[in-house]
Write a protein that holds these residues in place. Structure first.
Motif, mmCIF file in Angstrom:
data_model
loop_
_atom_site.group_PDB
_atom_site.id
_atom_site.type_symbol
_atom_site.label_atom_id
_atom_site.label_comp_id
_atom_site.label_asym_id
_atom_site.label_seq_id
_atom_site.Cartn_x
_atom_site.Cartn_y
_atom_site.Cartn_z
ATOM 1 N N PHE A 206 0.811 -1.219 0.000
ATOM 2 C CA PHE A 206 0.000 0.000 0.000
ATOM 3 C C PHE A 206 0.845 1.272 0.000
ATOM 4 N N LEU A 207 2.154 1.117 0.069
ATOM 5 C CA LEU A 207 3.041 2.276 0.010
ATOM 6 C C LEU A 207 3.498 2.574 -1.415
ATOM 7 N N MET A 208 3.268 1.637 -2.324
ATOM 8 C CA MET A 208 3.649 1.834 -3.720
ATOM 9 C C MET A 208 2.535 2.540 -4.479
ATOM 10 N N PRO A 209 2.883 3.301 -5.511
ATOM 11 C CA PRO A 209 1.840 3.881 -6.373
ATOM 12 C C PRO A 209 0.963 2.775 -6.956
ATOM 13 N N ALA A 210 -0.293 3.074 -7.159
ATOM 14 C CA ALA A 210 -1.246 2.062 -7.619
ATOM 15 C C ALA A 210 -0.800 1.400 -8.917
#
Length: 252
Positions: A206-210
């Motif tokens: 959830f810390l990475m760009p979608a």
């Protein structure tokens, strides 16, 4: 065999050494993190035990250990004693195995043969390596800041490096030349780098760009699909070492 696989199932000795190798990596990293004697004991004992299951792990573990210690500057007395213990006992065991395995006849030997065996199983070693390492490399790239703190991933990349060198440069001479027995280290190293990078992927999900996380997830799911595809094909009678000229996008 061309790209290699982190989930080879048909080789009993590889299946035997894999959990030992995984525990060896775990306890080795734990030892360097905490330098406690219990981790010293378990790392050394399991690593040495793995030699008698299959030496494919120890022959990439030893150079990876040395390089890892040099990069991390692990030079205190306990760390050097740990490395010395493993290296000396491992070399003794490997010499014993070598003299008994390759001293039986003139047809048994280890030869230098750059990409010779690997090229039997793939039209392009470069493409095969990119296919094998694409997902863990992308996970490492897009999570570089967290990966820098993950000693398991860093050590696994060293194992991958030395496994690549081993498979690319050496082969057994004689009738077992095409068996690719130096590829087992490559398969093992893929197991580790996939395991630890996938764990990191979900930790950082959830810390990475979608767009990044969904793209990586799509690649991961496609690889799972390919695995199931070949599993079904083998159940239907296709040999485990069969090759395909195209990607299996759907069943047909």
């Amino acid at each position: 065999m061309g790209p290699g696989s982190p989930s080879v199932w048909h080789n009993v000795t590889l299946l035997t050494v894999k959990p030992l190798a995984l525990m060896s990596v775990f306890y080795t990293i734990r030892f360097f993190a905490f330098t406690q004697y219990r981790y010293f004991f378990w790392a050394a004992a399991i690593t040495l035990l793995s030699i008698f299951a299959k030496p494919s792990y120890i022959i990439i573990f030893l150079p990876a250990l040395v390089v890892y210690m040099l990069f991390k500057k692990y030079f205190d007395k306990r760390q050097l004693w740990f490395a010395s213990t493993i290296i000396l006992f491992s070399l003794a065991a490997l010499v014993y195995q070598y003299t008994h395995e390759f001293g039986k006849g003139k047809d048994s030997s280890i030869i230098f043969d750059f990409l010779g065996v690997w090229s039997i199983y793939t039209p392009s070693v470069t493409v095969s390596v990119l296919m094998a390492l694409g997902l863990p490399f992308l996970i490492t790239l897009f999570n570089y800041q967290s990966v820098k703190k993950n000693e398991y991933i860093k050590f696994s990349w060293l194992l991958v490096l030395f496994a690549f060198i081993l498979f690319a440069c050496f082969a057994e001479g004689g009738e077992r030349y095409s068996d690719g027995n130096f590829s087992w280290s490559w398969h093992l190293s893929l197991s580790f780098i996939y395991l630890f990078t996938i764990i990191e992927f979900f930790k950082q999900y959830f810390l990475m760009p979608a767009v990044v996380r969904y793209s990586l997830l799509a690649i991961m799911l496609y690889q799972v699909y390919v695995g199931w595809y070949f599993l079904v094909e083998m159940i239907n009678g296709v040999a485990f070492n069969s090759s395909y000229d195209s990607f299996p996008f759907f069943f047909g």
